[in-house]
Design a protein around this motif. Structure first.
Motif, mmCIF file in Angstrom:
data_model
loop_
_atom_site.group_PDB
_atom_site.id
_atom_site.type_symbol
_atom_site.label_atom_id
_atom_site.label_comp_id
_atom_site.label_asym_id
_atom_site.label_seq_id
_atom_site.Cartn_x
_atom_site.Cartn_y
_atom_site.Cartn_z
ATOM 1 N N GLN A 24 4.526 14.560 1.983
ATOM 2 C CA GLN A 24 3.846 13.386 2.143
ATOM 3 C C GLN A 24 4.393 12.330 1.075
ATOM 4 O OE1 GLN A 24 0.686 12.725 3.955
ATOM 5 N NE2 GLN A 24 1.662 10.861 3.356
ATOM 6 N N SER A 25 4.884 12.819 0.040
ATOM 7 C CA SER A 25 5.564 11.711 -1.060
ATOM 8 C C SER A 25 6.690 10.945 -0.087
ATOM 9 C CB SER A 25 6.149 12.350 -2.112
ATOM 10 O OG SER A 25 4.745 12.741 -2.986
ATOM 11 N N LYS A 68 -0.029 12.755 6.551
ATOM 12 C CA LYS A 68 -0.337 11.413 7.182
ATOM 13 C C LYS A 68 0.746 10.612 7.569
ATOM 14 C CE LYS A 68 -4.819 11.250 5.192
ATOM 15 N NZ LYS A 68 -5.943 10.343 4.375
ATOM 16 N N GLY A 79 1.467 7.208 6.197
ATOM 17 C CA GLY A 79 1.190 7.089 4.631
ATOM 18 C C GLY A 79 -0.245 7.172 4.097
ATOM 19 N N ARG A 80 -0.525 7.606 3.330
ATOM 20 C CA ARG A 80 -1.611 7.698 2.492
ATOM 21 C C ARG A 80 -2.271 6.320 2.229
ATOM 22 N NH1 ARG A 80 -0.110 12.388 -1.955
ATOM 23 N NH2 ARG A 80 1.589 11.279 -1.924
ATOM 24 N N VAL A 81 -1.742 5.487 1.929
ATOM 25 C CA VAL A 81 -2.231 4.083 1.487
ATOM 26 C C VAL A 81 -1.882 3.049 2.673
ATOM 27 C CG1 VAL A 81 -2.110 2.180 -0.173
ATOM 28 C CG2 VAL A 81 -2.240 4.686 -0.875
ATOM 29 N N ASP A 82 -2.847 2.261 3.047
ATOM 30 C CA ASP A 82 -2.616 1.081 3.995
ATOM 31 C C ASP A 82 -2.057 -0.138 3.099
ATOM 32 O OD1 ASP A 82 -2.488 -1.031 5.624
ATOM 33 O OD2 ASP A 82 -4.155 -0.531 6.756
ATOM 34 N N ASP A 119 5.145 8.665 2.328
ATOM 35 C CA ASP A 119 4.862 7.461 1.627
ATOM 36 C C ASP A 119 5.920 6.535 1.453
ATOM 37 O OD1 ASP A 119 2.345 8.584 2.055
ATOM 38 O OD2 ASP A 119 2.051 9.331 -0.004
ATOM 39 N N GLN A 169 7.167 4.471 4.054
ATOM 40 C CA GLN A 169 6.278 3.547 4.476
ATOM 41 C C GLN A 169 6.311 2.288 3.552
ATOM 42 O OE1 GLN A 169 5.141 3.013 7.406
ATOM 43 N NE2 GLN A 169 4.427 4.933 8.270
ATOM 44 N N GLN A 170 6.590 2.777 2.241
ATOM 45 C CA GLN A 170 6.642 1.759 1.247
ATOM 46 C C GLN A 170 7.789 0.664 1.536
ATOM 47 O OE1 GLN A 170 7.053 3.594 -2.464
ATOM 48 N NE2 GLN A 170 4.890 3.920 -2.931
ATOM 49 N N ARG A 185 5.350 -0.178 10.598
ATOM 50 C CA ARG A 185 4.424 0.914 9.934
ATOM 51 C C ARG A 185 4.383 2.115 11.087
ATOM 52 N NH1 ARG A 185 -1.676 1.202 8.093
ATOM 53 N NH2 ARG A 185 -1.312 3.051 6.632
#
Length: 272
Positions: free
Chosen positions: A78-79, A194, A197-200, A82, A85-86, A170
């Motif tokens: 997941q990291s 996810k 990513g965990r954060v939108d 993420d 996605q960052q 994204r």
């Protein structure tokens, strides 16, 4: 100390200006004169910090990797998602990320460090950590898989840039992970990953921009009120009752258009 701080600021100004120039023109067409103009520094100051245009470009490529930080706690996969996605988000809002990627794609340093080496190494380390924690299949070669992931991301962001100016990046990166994860990870783990990513990050940027705009509006209102009280011996009794509301409302409406610009500033790390 003051002299050292000025030197750091000058270095930062040069790198930031050069990133915008390389983003606009690429390496070959980027002119030192344009970098100087945007950085607002002298030629002597530039060459004090950098021996050549290539040295500036290398600094930008080194800088772009700092836009992503892979969390070491929790799920390594997941990291990794993420972080991707960052960086995808950074490609939309951060000239440093775009310039570093463009320089890498142009193959400016074929005789020097591998342009994708840092990304591949970082990805391989996260896959190794995933193996240690039982998320990634033990038979997977982390370095081989890392090269495939980095190459896939690079191609996808190029296609997204051509199709939509990276507006859909994204979701395209999420689709990449949906295809790759089954080949490297246990099914039970994939169910909890996810791909978006965990954060939108875009929503997060909009919220931060709204808070900053509201704070600026409140501060302006407070300054106006203080000024009115100082100028009006009646304590502002003569003001129309709707005056401050209209001023605050106008300030908020004007600030709403700054959301995209605020979004660019929050990304120092990441993939979309």
């Amino acid at each position: 100390m003051a002299k050292q701080a000025r030197a750091v600021q000058t270095w930062r100004s040069i790198v930031d200006a050069a990133a915008s120039v390389f983003d606009d023109y690429g390496y070959e067409r980027a002119a030192i004169s344009e970098i100087l103009r945007r950085a607002k520094v002298t030629k002597g100051a530039l060459y004090f910090h950098f021996a050549s245009k290539e040295a500036i470009a290398q600094a930008i490529m080194d800088e772009q990797t700092s836009t992503v930080e892979f969390e070491q706690e929790g799920s390594p996969l997941q990291s990794l998602v993420d972080g991707g996605q960052q960086f995808a988000f950074a490609l939309r809002h951060n000239a440093m990320a775009r310039a570093g990627t463009r320089l890498s794609i142009e193959g400016v340093f074929l005789g020097g460090p591998h342009p994708w080496g840092d990304w591949i190494d970082a990805t391989a380390r996260m896959l190794e950590l995933g193996q240690e924690r039982g998320e990634v299949f033990p038979q997977i070669d982390p370095m081989v898989s890392a090269k495939i992931i980095v190459a896939s991301f690079t191609g996808i962001q190029l296609v997204s840039e051509a199709d939509t100016g990276r507006a859909d990046l994204r979701e395209q990166v999420a689709e990449m992970w949906r295809h790759i994860l089954p080949s490297i990870a246990h099914p039970g783990v994939i169910a909890h990953i996810k791909p978006e990513g965990r954060v939108d990050l875009a929503a997060q940027a909009r919220e931060e921009a709204a808070r900053e705009a509201q704070g600026a509006s409140d501060a302006e209102g407070a300054r106006s009120a203080a000024g009115s009280e100082a100028d009006d011996p009646t304590g502002g009794a003569g003001l129309r009752s709707d005056g401050s509301d209209r001023a605050a409302r106008t300030g908020r409406e004007g600030d709403e258009g700054d959301t995209e610009r605020a979004a660019a500033g929050i990304v120092t790390g990441g993939a979309a």
